[in-house]
Design a protein around this motif. Structure first.
Motif, PDB file in Angstrom:
ATOM      1  N   SER A 185      60.656  11.039  22.014  1.00 34.73           N
ATOM      2  CA  SER A 185      61.736  10.708  21.125  1.00 34.73           C
ATOM      3  C   SER A 185      62.357  11.941  20.811  1.00 34.73           C
ATOM      4  CB  SER A 185      61.195   9.895  19.843  1.00 34.73           C
ATOM      5  OG  SER A 185      60.261  10.867  19.267  1.00 34.73           O
ATOM      6  N   LYS A 241      59.922   6.436  12.418  1.00 40.33           N
ATOM      7  CA  LYS A 241      60.878   7.144  12.790  1.00 40.33           C
ATOM      8  C   LYS A 241      62.315   6.476  12.792  1.00 40.33           C
ATOM      9  CE  LYS A 241      57.327   8.184  16.686  1.00 40.33           C
ATOM     10  NZ  LYS A 241      57.406   9.587  16.410  1.00 40.33           N
ATOM     11  N   LEU A 289      68.259   5.614  21.392  1.00 36.50           N
ATOM     12  CA  LEU A 289      66.989   5.419  21.510  1.00 36.50           C
ATOM     13  C   LEU A 289      66.555   4.175  20.670  1.00 36.50           C
ATOM     14  CD1 LEU A 289      64.324   6.267  22.681  1.00 36.50           C
ATOM     15  CD2 LEU A 289      64.162   8.134  20.598  1.00 36.50           C
ATOM     16  N   PRO A 347      61.989   4.172  19.581  1.00 27.55           N
ATOM     17  CA  PRO A 347      61.272   5.565  19.733  1.00 27.55           C
ATOM     18  C   PRO A 347      59.694   5.520  19.416  1.00 27.55           C
ATOM     19  CG  PRO A 347      62.335   5.256  17.496  1.00 27.55           C
ATOM     20  CD  PRO A 347      62.792   4.118  18.414  1.00 27.55           C
ATOM     21  N   ASP A 394      56.933   7.106  22.291  1.00 32.43           N
ATOM     22  CA  ASP A 394      55.963   8.216  21.944  1.00 32.43           C
ATOM     23  C   ASP A 394      54.660   7.635  22.085  1.00 32.43           C
ATOM     24  OD1 ASP A 394      57.702   9.821  21.540  1.00 32.43           O
ATOM     25  OD2 ASP A 394      58.012   9.924  19.245  1.00 32.43           O
TER      26      ASP A 394
END
Length: 414
Positions: free
Chosen positions: A169, A199, A262, A265, A269
């Motif tokens: 990310s 996030k 994105l 995210p 991750d």
């Protein structure tokens, strides 16, 4: 307190009865095949750096986007890497990523192990501090009787070995922040919501001068974490739109682009095979919007349409699969761009050397993005799939040409 409880109960009843509009403002869309997208438990990896003393090699999953659940010793030169998904059921996107180094250089055999019902999908790639991503040679990687084995020279310096190029990310944020600053006159970077883990869900709002009276083009990618080849195509596509020039100027004077670089995210991750932190496939949630990522994106699009009184014309969702393919909706004649698909594909074939479009057209029966664009806005919805091992320079070319030809068609340029 009693009045507040009665009020809340009334709102709940209204929401249950008025099922065509969710309480968040996004209109619920019905699909023939329903999918349960309520949160499901996930199993987190135990992050660690492990010294395999029998072989003298270090192996680590202690970094964003890693996926390695267990390491065991098979013999004095072979390590078995256990790779498991975040939860099940899940499709066969057996992603892996780990780091390795050694006190003294030596050859090691890495053998990949998956739960019953899953098999190896990706050709491994590796990256060192002084060298970019490289796909391993067939001479050192083999699959025999479903067992995948990589012979690798482990160095003193750290090497990242992964199913696909790692794009965390933060990596993606670095990219979209950079292009936003570079193209500040036409690009507005916004955070439209938060994920399960807090996030940012980013959006690039792209237009020239005023945002009013401009129909919408939507671009999105990384609903599924490992699908970086689709992300590479998205990057090339968006960068082409942002290139200064007469065609770009005409396009952005007429249209507004909402780009979501994105979508997942958390999953990226966490090193997930497919799902978000809620344990859900985001590309099955385009109906009731139970996951925060899809809820934020659909709400943003709905809000933009409502405020500006414009239309969504086209939604392109960039993904990866085993080979290049465009998934399209059968219905076209009555959409906002009835001839776009045929015209666009014809231009791709005319402008990419030795290229033939691979199109798979069907009716969207499950709540996926391309069906949502059609059912909700009468827009053209396309899933833009890039092959796992499609040459990276060709991905860039295809992204560039497809963006350029889209702009030409929509501005009626020669």
């Amino acid at each position: 307190m009693v009045s507040l409880m009665r009020f809340s109960h009334s709102i709940l009843v209204i929401c249950l009865i008025t099922f065509t509009v969710s309480c968040t403002g996004s209109r619920i869309i019905k699909f023939p095949n329903k999918v349960d997208t309520k949160d499901k438990p996930i199993v987190l990896q135990h992050k660690q750096v492990e010294l395999v003393t029998d072989i003298g090699v270090y192996v680590s999953n202690d970094f964003p986007s890693a996926r390695l659940n267990n390491v065991s010793v098979k013999n004095d030169s072979t390590l078995v890497l256990r790779i498991q998904p975040e939860n099940e059921p899940i499709n066969n996107s057996a992603y892996f990523a780990f780091k390795t180094w050694a006190s003294n250089e030596r050859d090691v055999y890495f053998q990949f192990s998956y739960p019953k019902g899953y098999k190896h999908r990706y050709i491994p790639k590796y990256k060192t501090a002084d060298r970019g991503w490289v796909q391993v040679d067939s001479a050192v990687f083999s699959i025999k009787d479903t067992i995948a084995t990589l012979k690798f020279r482990v160095l003193k310096d750290t090497t990242v070995i992964a199913a696909q190029e790692v794009a965390t990310s933060q990596d993606v944020k670095d990219w979209y922040t950079s292009i936003s600053k570079k193209n500040g006159l036409v690009t507005n970077l916004k955070v439209i919501g938060k994920t399960h883990l807090g996030k940012d869900i980013p959006m690039l709002d792209i237009y020239t001068e005023a945002a009013t009276n401009k129909d919408i083009i939507v671009l999105l990618t990384r609903q599924h974490p490992p699908e970086v080849t689709g992300y590479f195509a998205f990057q090339s596509f968006l960068e082409t739109i942002l290139q200064s020039g007469e065609l770009t100027d005409r396009f952005l004077e007429k249209y507004r682009v909402l780009a979501f670089p994105l979508m997942n995210p958390d999953g990226v991750d966490l090193g997930h095979w497919r799902h978000n932190a809620g344990g859900v496939d985001l590309n099955r949630d385009w109906s009731k919007y139970r996951q925060p990522e899809i809820l934020a994106v659909t709400h943003q699009i709905e809000q933009t349409i409502k405020e500006e009184g414009v239309k969504v014309l086209l939604g392109l969702d960039f993904h990866s699969t085993w080979h290049d393919v465009f998934y399209t909706n059968v219905e076209r004649e009555n959409t906002n761009l009835p001839s776009f698909v045929e015209d666009w594909f014809a231009q791709l074939e005319a402008n990419i050397p030795n290229y033939k479009v691979n199109e798979k057209s069907a009716t969207s029966t499950r709540p996926v993005s391309k069906g949502w664009f059609l059912k909700r806005f009468n827009a053209v919805g396309i899933t833009y799939e890039i092959g796992d091992e499609t040459p990276r320079d060709f991905i860039t070319l295809k992204g560039k040409v497809s963006a350029y030809e889209m702009m030409k068609l929509l501005t009626n340029s020669n």
